[in-house]
Motif scaffolding. Structure first.
Motif, PDB file in Angstrom:
ATOM      1  N   ALA A 133       0.715  -0.948   0.246  1.00 50.00           N
ATOM      2  CA  ALA A 133       0.189  -0.205  -0.213  1.00 50.00           C
ATOM      3  C   ALA A 133       0.662   1.055  -0.099  1.00 50.00           C
ATOM      4  N   ARG A 134       1.538   1.346   0.600  1.00 49.32           N
ATOM      5  CA  ARG A 134       2.766   2.356   0.366  1.00 49.32           C
ATOM      6  C   ARG A 134       3.534   3.534  -0.644  1.00 49.32           C
ATOM      7  N   TRP A 135       3.674   1.994  -1.031  1.00 48.35           N
ATOM      8  CA  TRP A 135       4.128   1.787  -2.634  1.00 48.35           C
ATOM      9  C   TRP A 135       3.505   2.470  -3.299  1.00 48.35           C
ATOM     10  N   ARG A 136       2.151   1.395  -3.801  1.00 50.47           N
ATOM     11  CA  ARG A 136       1.090   1.662  -4.522  1.00 50.47           C
ATOM     12  C   ARG A 136       1.073   3.724  -4.408  1.00 50.47           C
ATOM     13  N   THR A 137       0.439   3.900  -2.568  1.00 51.62           N
ATOM     14  CA  THR A 137       0.214   5.480  -2.431  1.00 51.62           C
ATOM     15  C   THR A 137       1.315   6.579  -3.036  1.00 51.62           C
ATOM     16  N   LEU A 138       2.751   6.334  -3.054  1.00 57.92           N
ATOM     17  CA  LEU A 138       4.026   7.014  -3.157  1.00 57.92           C
ATOM     18  C   LEU A 138       3.700   7.109  -5.291  1.00 57.92           C
ATOM     19  N   PHE A 139       3.741   5.516  -5.969  1.00 59.75           N
ATOM     20  CA  PHE A 139       3.272   5.959  -7.222  1.00 59.75           C
ATOM     21  C   PHE A 139       1.789   6.670  -7.274  1.00 59.75           C
ATOM     22  N   GLU A 140       0.875   6.674  -6.940  1.00 55.12           N
ATOM     23  CA  GLU A 140      -0.021   7.480  -7.789  1.00 55.12           C
ATOM     24  C   GLU A 140       0.211   8.497  -7.067  1.00 55.12           C
ATOM     25  N   GLU A 141       1.151   9.264  -5.919  1.00 53.03           N
ATOM     26  CA  GLU A 141       0.956  10.474  -5.552  1.00 53.03           C
ATOM     27  C   GLU A 141       2.097  11.573  -6.666  1.00 53.03           C
ATOM     28  N   THR A 142       3.063  10.423  -6.637  1.00 54.45           N
ATOM     29  CA  THR A 142       4.301  11.074  -7.917  1.00 54.45           C
ATOM     30  C   THR A 142       3.346  10.997  -8.748  1.00 54.45           C
TER      31      THR A 142
END
Length: 154
Positions: free
Chosen positions: A59-68
């Motif tokens: 989830a934390r990498w998915r969130t970083l991906f989406e925000e980036t």
């Protein structure tokens, strides 16, 4: 095949590069250059939540991906080539090199491209409007009335 153990910094780099639409092969080369670590294209793909290989991304990498990705798409000002001045400088360098090599045809094409960057200031092309404001039809031309002057015997 077991996943290679990557530290937080390398994973962040990979996720952000993928979010900016870099191809896995480009990210692989960038990781090697930046960190001196060889990673496979397949391993890089596991960090892209938009791909099947990355469907179980944390989830934390998915969130970083989406925000980036969101920030990347909203702010193109950080991309040098998005600025006309940068493109013109590059065209200038290319034109000078083409002229120096005696490739006048390429130099002429580059000059034309530079003129287009400046709004067709160099060309004699005319732009015709086929639609009105907001893509609506142009108003019909007003009817013209032609008056007959009296002959007066002439």
């Amino acid at each position: 095949m077991a996943k290679a153990k990557l530290n937080h910094e390398v994973k962040t780099f990979i996720v952000q590069a993928l979010a900016c639409f870099d191809a896995p092969s480009v990210v692989t080369a960038a990781v090697k250059k930046e960190f001196g670590i060889e990673v496979s294209r397949q391993l890089v793909e596991t960090h892209d939540p938009t791909k099947a290989a990355g469907s179980d991304t944390a989830a934390r990498w998915r969130t970083l991906f989406e925000e980036t990705r969101k920030a990347f798409l909203e702010d193109t000002s950080k991309i040098a080539i998005s600025h006309r001045a940068v493109r013109l400088r590059a065209l200038q360098r290319m034109a000078e090199k083409a002229e120096g090599m005696g490739n006048m045809a390429l130099a002429a094409q580059l000059h034309e491209q530079a003129a287009k960057e400046c709004g067709d200031a160099y060309s004699n092309r005319h732009k015709l409007e086929h639609t009105g404001k907001d893509g609506k039809d142009l108003p019909a031309p007003a009817p013209v009335t032609v008056f007959q002057l009296p002959d007066n015997g002439r």
